[in-house]
Write an enzyme that holds these catalytic residues in place. Structure first.
Site, PDB file in Angstrom:
ATOM      1  N   ILE A  30     -62.800  -3.579  53.315  1.00  0.00           N
ATOM      2  CA  ILE A  30     -62.715  -5.246  53.172  1.00  0.00           C
ATOM      3  C   ILE A  30     -62.473  -5.679  51.581  1.00  0.00           C
ATOM      4  O   ILE A  30     -61.613  -6.197  50.888  1.00  0.00           O
ATOM      5  CB  ILE A  30     -63.593  -6.107  54.112  1.00  0.00           C
ATOM      6  CG1 ILE A  30     -63.658  -7.283  54.256  1.00  0.00           C
ATOM      7  CG2 ILE A  30     -64.714  -6.182  52.554  1.00  0.00           C
ATOM      8  CD1 ILE A  30     -63.778  -8.205  55.128  1.00  0.00           C
ATOM      9  N   GLY A  92     -76.252   4.043  47.473  1.00  0.00           N
ATOM     10  CA  GLY A  92     -76.027   3.039  47.339  1.00  0.00           C
ATOM     11  C   GLY A  92     -75.131   2.711  48.824  1.00  0.00           C
ATOM     12  O   GLY A  92     -74.708   1.454  48.709  1.00  0.00           O
ATOM     13  N   HIS A  99     -70.531   5.315  57.768  1.00  0.00           N
ATOM     14  CA  HIS A  99     -69.159   5.477  57.574  1.00  0.00           C
ATOM     15  C   HIS A  99     -68.810   6.671  56.266  1.00  0.00           C
ATOM     16  O   HIS A  99     -69.895   6.682  54.993  1.00  0.00           O
ATOM     17  CB  HIS A  99     -69.200   4.162  56.947  1.00  0.00           C
ATOM     18  CG  HIS A  99     -70.047   3.351  56.017  1.00  0.00           C
ATOM     19  ND1 HIS A  99     -71.423   3.003  56.426  1.00  0.00           N
ATOM     20  CD2 HIS A  99     -70.079   2.862  54.630  1.00  0.00           C
ATOM     21  CE1 HIS A  99     -71.510   2.224  55.149  1.00  0.00           C
ATOM     22  NE2 HIS A  99     -70.990   2.253  54.351  1.00  0.00           N
TER      23      HIS A  99
HETATM   24  P1  5GP Z   1     -71.518   1.229  51.922  1.00  0.00           P
HETATM   25  O1  5GP Z   1     -72.232   0.742  50.411  1.00  0.00           O
HETATM   26  O2  5GP Z   1     -72.889   0.884  52.552  1.00  0.00           O
HETATM   27  O3  5GP Z   1     -71.557   2.767  51.094  1.00  0.00           O
HETATM   28  O4  5GP Z   1     -70.199   0.579  52.102  1.00  0.00           O
HETATM   29  C1  5GP Z   1     -70.076  -0.677  52.691  1.00  0.00           C
HETATM   30  C2  5GP Z   1     -68.458  -0.875  52.624  1.00  0.00           C
HETATM   31  O5  5GP Z   1     -67.851  -1.362  53.541  1.00  0.00           O
HETATM   32  C3  5GP Z   1     -68.008  -1.445  51.451  1.00  0.00           C
HETATM   33  O6  5GP Z   1     -66.952  -0.545  51.104  1.00  0.00           O
HETATM   34  C4  5GP Z   1     -67.642  -3.404  52.095  1.00  0.00           C
HETATM   35  O7  5GP Z   1     -66.611  -3.201  51.369  1.00  0.00           O
HETATM   36  C5  5GP Z   1     -67.305  -2.863  53.464  1.00  0.00           C
HETATM   37  N1  5GP Z   1     -67.490  -3.991  54.606  1.00  0.00           N
HETATM   38  C6  5GP Z   1     -68.893  -5.009  54.374  1.00  0.00           C
HETATM   39  N2  5GP Z   1     -68.288  -5.664  55.117  1.00  0.00           N
HETATM   40  C7  5GP Z   1     -67.350  -5.249  55.423  1.00  0.00           C
HETATM   41  C8  5GP Z   1     -66.527  -5.861  56.933  1.00  0.00           C
HETATM   42  O8  5GP Z   1     -66.395  -6.899  57.231  1.00  0.00           O
HETATM   43  N3  5GP Z   1     -65.242  -5.175  56.795  1.00  0.00           N
HETATM   44  C9  5GP Z   1     -64.357  -4.597  56.016  1.00  0.00           C
HETATM   45  N4  5GP Z   1     -63.529  -3.884  56.862  1.00  0.00           N
HETATM   46  N5  5GP Z   1     -65.565  -3.584  55.281  1.00  0.00           N
HETATM   47  C10 5GP Z   1     -66.081  -4.048  54.825  1.00  0.00           C
END
Ligand code: 5GP
Ligand code: ZN
Length: 113
Positions: A30, A92, A99
């Site tokens: 997103i 992070g 994911h």
């Molecule tokens: P992290 O910081 O946990 O490695 O990555 C989480 C990722 O999920 C971030 O890059 C963030 O932009 C993405 N993200 C968070 N909420 C959503 C959402 O509701 N939809 C999508 N498509 N991505 C999301």
């Protein structure tokens, strides 16, 4: 348990989907950090990489990586791309359902921030 990515995997929350099968789904991030930035997640809820179990070892973990590679190529990242999995706060991680980030179509620097 209210997990954002479980909701996307269940179809309860919309996402810009790229790929789905029985084990994994992939969708655009997103808040993209590169022209190509998508996430590959298991349908199964696994909170962090620390929670990956032996039964997830070859099949699921390998399938996440293979899906990332195949989609990166489909999205024109033949010249290079990066996969990232953030683990826990210090790594992070902000969404606690594992994911794999896939970033491409720009020069990526090292070391990361
Ligand atoms: P992290 O910081 O946990 O490695 O990555 C989480 C990722 O999920 C971030 O890059 C963030 O932009 C993405 N993200 C968070 N909420 C959503 C959402 O509701 N939809 C999508 N498509 N991505 C999301
Ligand atoms: Zn989940």
């Amino acid at each position: 348990m209210d997990c954002l990515f479980c909701r996307i995997a269940n179809g309860d929350l919309a996402a810009n989907m790229l790929y789905e099968d029985e084990q994994v789904i992939a969708f655009h991030d997103i808040a993209p950090q590169a022209p190509v930035h998508f996430l590959v997640i298991p349908r199964k809820h696994i909170a962090t990489l620390h929670d990956l179990s032996e039964e997830d070892d070859k099949l699921l973990a390998g399938h996440i990586l293979f899906t990332a590679q195949r989609l990166a190529e489909q999205l024109g990242c033949e010249e290079g791309f990066r996969v990232v999995m953030n683990c826990n706060d210090l790594g992070g991680q902000t969404v606690y359902h594992i994911h794999m980030h896939v970033l491409g179509q720009r020069r990526l620097h090292w070391p990361p921030g």
